[in-house]
Design an enzyme around this catalytic site. Sequence first.
Site, mmCIF file in Angstrom:
data_model
loop_
_atom_site.group_PDB
_atom_site.id
_atom_site.type_symbol
_atom_site.label_atom_id
_atom_site.label_comp_id
_atom_site.label_asym_id
_atom_site.label_seq_id
_atom_site.Cartn_x
_atom_site.Cartn_y
_atom_site.Cartn_z
ATOM 1 N N TYR A 1 -19.367 2.180 -8.326
ATOM 2 C CA TYR A 1 -19.493 3.924 -8.457
ATOM 3 C C TYR A 1 -19.489 4.280 -10.248
ATOM 4 O O TYR A 1 -19.015 3.459 -10.632
ATOM 5 C CB TYR A 1 -17.278 4.125 -7.719
ATOM 6 C CG TYR A 1 -17.547 5.554 -7.715
ATOM 7 C CD1 TYR A 1 -18.042 5.510 -6.459
ATOM 8 C CD2 TYR A 1 -15.936 5.670 -7.632
ATOM 9 C CE1 TYR A 1 -16.911 6.554 -5.565
ATOM 10 C CE2 TYR A 1 -15.486 6.954 -7.252
ATOM 11 C CZ TYR A 1 -16.369 7.533 -6.319
ATOM 12 O OH TYR A 1 -15.935 8.596 -5.658
ATOM 13 N N THR B 1 -7.970 30.635 22.592
ATOM 14 C CA THR B 1 -8.015 30.211 21.295
ATOM 15 C C THR B 1 -7.084 28.730 20.743
ATOM 16 O O THR B 1 -8.381 28.173 19.885
ATOM 17 C CB THR B 1 -7.116 30.917 20.254
ATOM 18 O OG1 THR B 1 -7.761 32.226 20.495
ATOM 19 C CG2 THR B 1 -6.912 31.219 18.698
ATOM 20 N N ASP C 1 0.750 -0.898 -0.346
ATOM 21 C CA ASP C 1 0.064 -0.579 -0.143
ATOM 22 C C ASP C 1 0.949 1.125 -0.579
ATOM 23 O O ASP C 1 1.264 1.528 0.901
ATOM 24 C CB ASP C 1 -0.972 -0.022 1.456
ATOM 25 C CG ASP C 1 -2.014 1.020 1.662
ATOM 26 O OD1 ASP C 1 -2.238 1.743 -0.003
ATOM 27 O OD2 ASP C 1 -2.457 1.007 2.430
ATOM 28 N N ILE C 2 1.030 1.409 -1.721
ATOM 29 C CA ILE C 2 1.929 2.847 -1.255
ATOM 30 C C ILE C 2 1.425 4.537 -1.547
ATOM 31 O O ILE C 2 0.907 4.629 -1.910
ATOM 32 C CB ILE C 2 2.610 2.619 -3.376
ATOM 33 C CG1 ILE C 2 3.227 1.191 -2.762
ATOM 34 C CG2 ILE C 2 3.633 3.579 -3.801
ATOM 35 C CD1 ILE C 2 4.097 1.158 -4.484
ATOM 36 N N GLY C 3 1.927 5.050 0.424
ATOM 37 C CA GLY C 3 1.879 6.032 0.210
ATOM 38 C C GLY C 3 2.281 7.359 -0.404
ATOM 39 O O GLY C 3 3.438 6.779 -1.327
ATOM 40 N N ASN C 4 2.020 8.693 0.059
ATOM 41 C CA ASN C 4 2.779 10.146 -0.803
ATOM 42 C C ASN C 4 4.488 9.549 0.425
ATOM 43 O O ASN C 4 5.093 9.722 -0.395
ATOM 44 C CB ASN C 4 2.361 10.952 -0.295
ATOM 45 C CG ASN C 4 0.869 11.050 -1.470
ATOM 46 O OD1 ASN C 4 0.850 11.153 -2.746
ATOM 47 N ND2 ASN C 4 -0.194 11.152 -0.419
ATOM 48 N N VAL D 1 -7.559 3.982 -4.973
ATOM 49 C CA VAL D 1 -7.337 2.308 -4.421
ATOM 50 C C VAL D 1 -7.496 2.351 -3.534
ATOM 51 O O VAL D 1 -8.111 0.827 -2.860
ATOM 52 C CB VAL D 1 -5.914 2.295 -4.847
ATOM 53 C CG1 VAL D 1 -5.527 2.484 -6.627
ATOM 54 C CG2 VAL D 1 -4.891 2.773 -4.242
ATOM 55 N N ASP D 2 -6.976 3.123 -2.451
ATOM 56 C CA ASP D 2 -7.604 2.827 -0.843
ATOM 57 C C ASP D 2 -8.922 1.700 -0.717
ATOM 58 O O ASP D 2 -9.154 1.644 0.406
ATOM 59 C CB ASP D 2 -6.446 3.276 0.262
ATOM 60 C CG ASP D 2 -7.399 5.225 -0.380
ATOM 61 O OD1 ASP D 2 -7.792 4.980 -1.504
ATOM 62 O OD2 ASP D 2 -6.725 5.733 0.407
#
Length: 250
Positions: free
Chosen positions: A87, A176, A7-10, A95-96
């Site tokens: 879809y 705040t 599972d390739i992320g950024n 893909v995820d």
Amino acid sequence: MLTLTLDIGNTFVKYGCFEADVLRETAIVQTREQVGEVVERWKPAHVILASVAGPTDIWAADLRSLVSGQIVEFRPASTPLPIRNGYATPQTLGVDRLAAAVGAAWLRPGRDSLIVDAGTAIKCDWVEGGHTFRGGSIAPGLRLRFQALHTFTGRLPYLEMPPDLTAGIPLTGNDTESAIRSGVLNGAVAEVNGILDQYRAQRPALGVLLAGGDAAFFQSRLKGPIFVIPELVLLGLHRILVHTIDYVEE
């Protein structure tokens, strides 16, 4: 049969090593060289790659000399699936999201499931009857909300996630920073619970599966029974890989 899911992320790659249908090992690496080391150690017969960060062809090319079987580059619009993809624009579907839907259908066959994937974005996706992905909703994740308040205003500070994700967040902020935390964190919980209420009103037997990097924050804050499945995407990728292998061999 030994298989590997990527599972390739950024910024990193999450991998899962499977023996038959059992997830034996999972961890996070950052480089293609590290992925190669996992492959050489695990020696999978087949590999599946899924990326939200861009094409996977370079990753696949690196693995071709190391893997004797199938190297599947998962593409929602064209890869064979064990469930129906309802879809409207599969070419734009992450893909995820689709992998998580396949994982949910495998874990809950014949039953309605709603996936809450709390990560960079908060995605709530419906799998109808354990057989059809219907889509859902995409909203900014917790860190994106903190960042947006800082980026698009003149004076609001940027806040990090609280170190203790199980600690209570006061509803009424008295300065705040605490007001921002209440708005972002309590607001996100109210938003997701509102979505769950609407789905449950339509589908009373709906099961909710929680995944993603911020699952620990939401786990005790969402209404009703919740199944926490941290490796849901990896499980779904594995089922897609097995289905694809069977499809090719038929």
